[in-house]
Design a protein around this motif. Structure first.
Motif, PDB file in Angstrom:
ATOM      1  N   HIS A  22       6.944  30.389  19.449  1.00  0.00           N
ATOM      2  CA  HIS A  22       7.425  30.327  18.066  1.00  0.00           C
ATOM      3  C   HIS A  22       8.774  31.020  17.861  1.00  0.00           C
ATOM      4  N   ALA A  23       9.485  31.295  18.934  1.00  0.00           N
ATOM      5  CA  ALA A  23      10.857  31.825  18.839  1.00  0.00           C
ATOM      6  C   ALA A  23      11.793  30.824  19.512  1.00  0.00           C
ATOM      7  N   PRO A  24      12.109  29.730  18.792  1.00  0.00           N
ATOM      8  CA  PRO A  24      12.863  28.637  19.422  1.00  0.00           C
ATOM      9  C   PRO A  24      14.229  29.052  19.973  1.00  0.00           C
ATOM     10  N   ALA A  25      14.857  30.084  19.375  1.00  0.00           N
ATOM     11  CA  ALA A  25      16.166  30.514  19.887  1.00  0.00           C
ATOM     12  C   ALA A  25      16.008  31.007  21.327  1.00  0.00           C
ATOM     13  N   GLY A  26      14.950  31.761  21.580  1.00  0.00           N
ATOM     14  CA  GLY A  26      14.696  32.267  22.936  1.00  0.00           C
ATOM     15  C   GLY A  26      14.360  31.137  23.894  1.00  0.00           C
ATOM     16  N   VAL A  27      13.523  30.217  23.434  1.00  0.00           N
ATOM     17  CA  VAL A  27      13.154  29.070  24.288  1.00  0.00           C
ATOM     18  C   VAL A  27      14.419  28.270  24.620  1.00  0.00           C
ATOM     19  N   ASN A  28      15.286  28.103  23.628  1.00  0.00           N
ATOM     20  CA  ASN A  28      16.518  27.335  23.873  1.00  0.00           C
ATOM     21  C   ASN A  28      17.464  28.062  24.821  1.00  0.00           C
ATOM     22  N   ARG A  29      17.452  29.393  24.774  1.00  0.00           N
ATOM     23  CA  ARG A  29      18.267  30.133  25.753  1.00  0.00           C
ATOM     24  C   ARG A  29      17.736  29.884  27.160  1.00  0.00           C
ATOM     25  N   LEU A  72       7.002  13.042  38.872  1.00  0.00           N
ATOM     26  CA  LEU A  72       7.228  13.810  37.648  1.00  0.00           C
ATOM     27  C   LEU A  72       6.815  15.267  37.878  1.00  0.00           C
ATOM     28  N   VAL A  73       7.762  16.174  37.667  1.00  0.00           N
ATOM     29  CA  VAL A  73       7.467  17.609  37.755  1.00  0.00           C
ATOM     30  C   VAL A  73       7.449  18.150  36.331  1.00  0.00           C
ATOM     31  N   MET A  74       6.502  19.024  36.034  1.00  0.00           N
ATOM     32  CA  MET A  74       6.419  19.564  34.673  1.00  0.00           C
ATOM     33  C   MET A  74       6.278  21.086  34.675  1.00  0.00           C
ATOM     34  N   SER A  75       7.119  21.715  33.855  1.00  0.00           N
ATOM     35  CA  SER A  75       7.013  23.164  33.634  1.00  0.00           C
ATOM     36  C   SER A  75       7.169  23.432  32.148  1.00  0.00           C
ATOM     37  N   HIS A  76       6.523  24.487  31.686  1.00  0.00           N
ATOM     38  CA  HIS A  76       6.787  24.914  30.307  1.00  0.00           C
ATOM     39  C   HIS A  76       7.539  26.240  30.351  1.00  0.00           C
ATOM     40  N   LEU A  77       8.493  26.383  29.446  1.00  0.00           N
ATOM     41  CA  LEU A  77       9.314  27.597  29.446  1.00  0.00           C
ATOM     42  C   LEU A  77       8.944  28.539  28.310  1.00  0.00           C
ATOM     43  N   ASP A  78       7.955  28.149  27.514  1.00  0.00           N
ATOM     44  CA  ASP A  78       7.476  29.083  26.491  1.00  0.00           C
ATOM     45  C   ASP A  78       6.445  30.018  27.115  1.00  0.00           C
ATOM     46  N   THR A  79       6.295  31.193  26.500  1.00  0.00           N
ATOM     47  CA  THR A  79       5.287  32.148  26.955  1.00  0.00           C
ATOM     48  C   THR A  79       4.446  32.586  25.750  1.00  0.00           C
ATOM     49  N   VAL A  80       3.373  33.318  26.043  1.00  0.00           N
ATOM     50  CA  VAL A  80       2.530  33.803  24.934  1.00  0.00           C
ATOM     51  C   VAL A  80       2.988  35.170  24.438  1.00  0.00           C
ATOM     52  N   HIS A  81       3.947  35.774  25.124  1.00  0.00           N
ATOM     53  CA  HIS A  81       4.313  37.159  24.802  1.00  0.00           C
ATOM     54  C   HIS A  81       5.307  37.241  23.644  1.00  0.00           C
ATOM     55  N   PRO A  82       4.977  38.023  22.610  1.00  0.00           N
ATOM     56  CA  PRO A  82       5.902  38.144  21.476  1.00  0.00           C
ATOM     57  C   PRO A  82       7.221  38.803  21.882  1.00  0.00           C
ATOM     58  N   LEU A  83       8.259  38.562  21.071  1.00  0.00           N
ATOM     59  CA  LEU A  83       9.566  39.185  21.306  1.00  0.00           C
ATOM     60  C   LEU A  83       9.398  40.699  21.360  1.00  0.00           C
ATOM     61  N   GLY A  84      10.124  41.328  22.266  1.00  0.00           N
ATOM     62  CA  GLY A  84      10.065  42.790  22.385  1.00  0.00           C
ATOM     63  C   GLY A  84       9.138  43.248  23.491  1.00  0.00           C
ATOM     64  N   THR A  85       8.323  42.321  24.033  1.00  0.00           N
ATOM     65  CA  THR A  85       7.376  42.697  25.089  1.00  0.00           C
ATOM     66  C   THR A  85       8.110  43.250  26.309  1.00  0.00           C
ATOM     67  N   ALA A  86       9.246  42.655  26.645  1.00  0.00           N
ATOM     68  CA  ALA A  86       9.989  43.109  27.829  1.00  0.00           C
ATOM     69  C   ALA A  86      10.623  44.483  27.607  1.00  0.00           C
ATOM     70  N   ASP A  87      10.867  44.828  26.348  1.00  0.00           N
ATOM     71  CA  ASP A  87      11.470  46.139  26.066  1.00  0.00           C
ATOM     72  C   ASP A  87      10.445  47.259  26.103  1.00  0.00           C
ATOM     73  N   HIS A  88       9.212  46.926  25.773  1.00  0.00           N
ATOM     74  CA  HIS A  88       8.236  47.993  25.598  1.00  0.00           C
ATOM     75  C   HIS A  88       7.058  47.921  26.551  1.00  0.00           C
ATOM     76  N   PRO A 137       8.831  23.174  25.651  1.00  0.00           N
ATOM     77  CA  PRO A 137       8.892  24.410  24.862  1.00  0.00           C
ATOM     78  C   PRO A 137       7.571  24.817  24.207  1.00  0.00           C
ATOM     79  N   ASP A 138       6.485  24.052  24.422  1.00  0.00           N
ATOM     80  CA  ASP A 138       5.333  24.270  23.532  1.00  0.00           C
ATOM     81  C   ASP A 138       3.965  24.138  24.198  1.00  0.00           C
ATOM     82  N   GLU A 139       3.903  24.338  25.518  1.00  0.00           N
ATOM     83  CA  GLU A 139       2.608  24.160  26.201  1.00  0.00           C
ATOM     84  C   GLU A 139       1.569  25.170  25.732  1.00  0.00           C
ATOM     85  N   GLU A 140       2.035  26.379  25.465  1.00  0.00           N
ATOM     86  CA  GLU A 140       1.075  27.449  25.139  1.00  0.00           C
ATOM     87  C   GLU A 140       0.363  27.226  23.811  1.00  0.00           C
TER      88      GLU A 140
END
Ligand SMILES: [Zn+2]
Length: 371
Positions: A22-29, A72-88, A137-140
């Motif tokens: 649900h943070a499309p800016a991050g997924v788009n990065r 066909l190869v498939m990967s999803h780039l979204d994760t379940v972890h909210p923003l800030g998880t990597a900082d804390h 962007p939305d497998e999760e």
């Protein structure tokens, strides 16, 4: 290429680029990073704008441009972890062979190693079939905006390879349960619990009866499970509750059980004639059954791994769904769990094993070359 500094640096950048669904800016990065990764390779990049407040989709194409059914190869780039998880709570760090970070195991590690393989084969021109790589962007959350696209690509695919995490020491996945999701809303009649008790019709009481019946559908022998994992209702301790809502998760091994139990849940009737029961939902992911085609594909992968010097085990049935469910249900031989080995998916101790990257990248190269 070994799992060298370059790999670690790039993958660590991916992990620091937080991309909750649900943070499309991050997924788009993340999509930007993938596009940059293939910028100097003979790979055609198609970017499709995100819908419904979700991130973009990338379709990468390489290999012979013929009308042959693709790999066909498939990967999803979204994760379940909210923003800030990597900082804390889950900082990106290497401890021995373990690379920790949000989404390393599920599934940026797998997406990274498969993208490297895709690039290698694109450059060498070694593919027999057209190669299509779908990054979603939305497998999760059940792939609401990409399911149709996945199914379209699957209809023109000979095989589907999914880079969800490896299991139990590197095993691939050859079958997944189907998943159904339902929402139940119970509406009763409110009343004062002291002075007007007999006038009330408790939504929670009705819900409790329904929940016991739903949970009783669980049959481990047939691989059917039902779970009421969330519930809300009532407004105060001294009010007969007017509303109660709960969510049902249904898992099945085959399509027939999905239809049968799905219909059972949708057809639930209130015990109390004064209470209204509304059920919505349905099967979200069809079962991914281990067909003869899937078994054959697994055998090919197993012998390729053997040539590369490692044993490739399989998990023939797992309860978790993936986008592989969609391709397998359309009859496309699908192999899943081709991603990185590790543990702790969806938790704060999630890590990928760096040593698993290189052998699995090589296996993906061989699959892309020989399928
Ligand atoms: Zn995943």
């Amino acid at each position: 290429m070994s799992a060298n500094g370059d790999t670690l640096e790039h993958l660590s950048t991916w992990l620091r680029t937080e991309s909750p669904t649900h943070a499309p800016a991050g997924v788009n990065r993340m999509m930007d990073l993938v596009a940059a990764e293939v910028a100097d390779a003979p790979v055609a990049v198609e970017r499709i704008a995100g819908r419904a407040g979700l991130g973009d989709v990338l379709v990468l194409r390489a290999g012979p441009q013929t009308s042959e059914p693709a790999v066909l190869v498939m990967s999803h780039l979204d994760t379940v972890h909210p923003l800030g998880t990597a900082d804390h709570h889950l900082p990106v760090r290497l401890e021995g062979d373990r690379l920790y970070g949000p989404g390393c195991y599920d599934m940026k590690g797998g997406a990274y190693l498969a993208l490297e393989a895709f690039k290698t084969v694109a450059r060498s021109g070694g593919a027999r079939r057209p190669l299509v790589y779908l990054m979603t962007p939305d497998e999760e959350i059940g792939s609401p905006t990409t399911r149709a696209m996945i199914e379209d690509l699957a209809r023109n695919a000979a095989f589907a390879l999914v880079t969800e995490p490896a299991r139990d020491g590197g095993k691939v996945v050859t079958g997944r349960k189907g998943v159904g999701r339902f929402e139940v809303h119970v509406e009763g009649r409110p009343a004062h619990s002291g002075s007007r008790h007999a006038d009330g019709r408790s939504a929670i009481r009705e819900a409790a009866r329904q929940i016991l019946a739903i949970e009783a559908m669980t049959d481990y022998g047939r691989g059917v499970t039902t779970t009421v994992g969330m519930i809300s209702g009532g407004t105060a301790a001294n009010v007969i509750p007017q509303h109660c809502r709960f969510a049902v998760d249904l898992r099945v091994v085959n399509a027939a059980d999905g239809e049968r139990h799905g219909a059972e849940i949708l057809g639930l009737k209130a015990h109390d004639p004064d209470v209204k029961l509304t059920v919505t939902g349905g099967m979200n992911r069809p079962p991914y059954e281990k067909s003869a085609g899937v078994a054959k594909l697994y055998e090919r992968a197993r012998s390729l791994a053997e040539e590369l010097g490692f044993e490739l085990g399989e998990v023939p049935l797992t309860g978790g769904g993936s986008d592989g469910n969609f391709t397998a249900a359309l009859g496309v031989p699908t192999l899943d769990g081709l991603g990185i080995d590790g543990d702790g998916a969806h938790t704060l101790h999630e890590y990928g094993l760096v040593s698993s990257i290189e052998p699995r990248r090589k296996l993906m190269v061989r699959l892309l070359e020989t399928l």
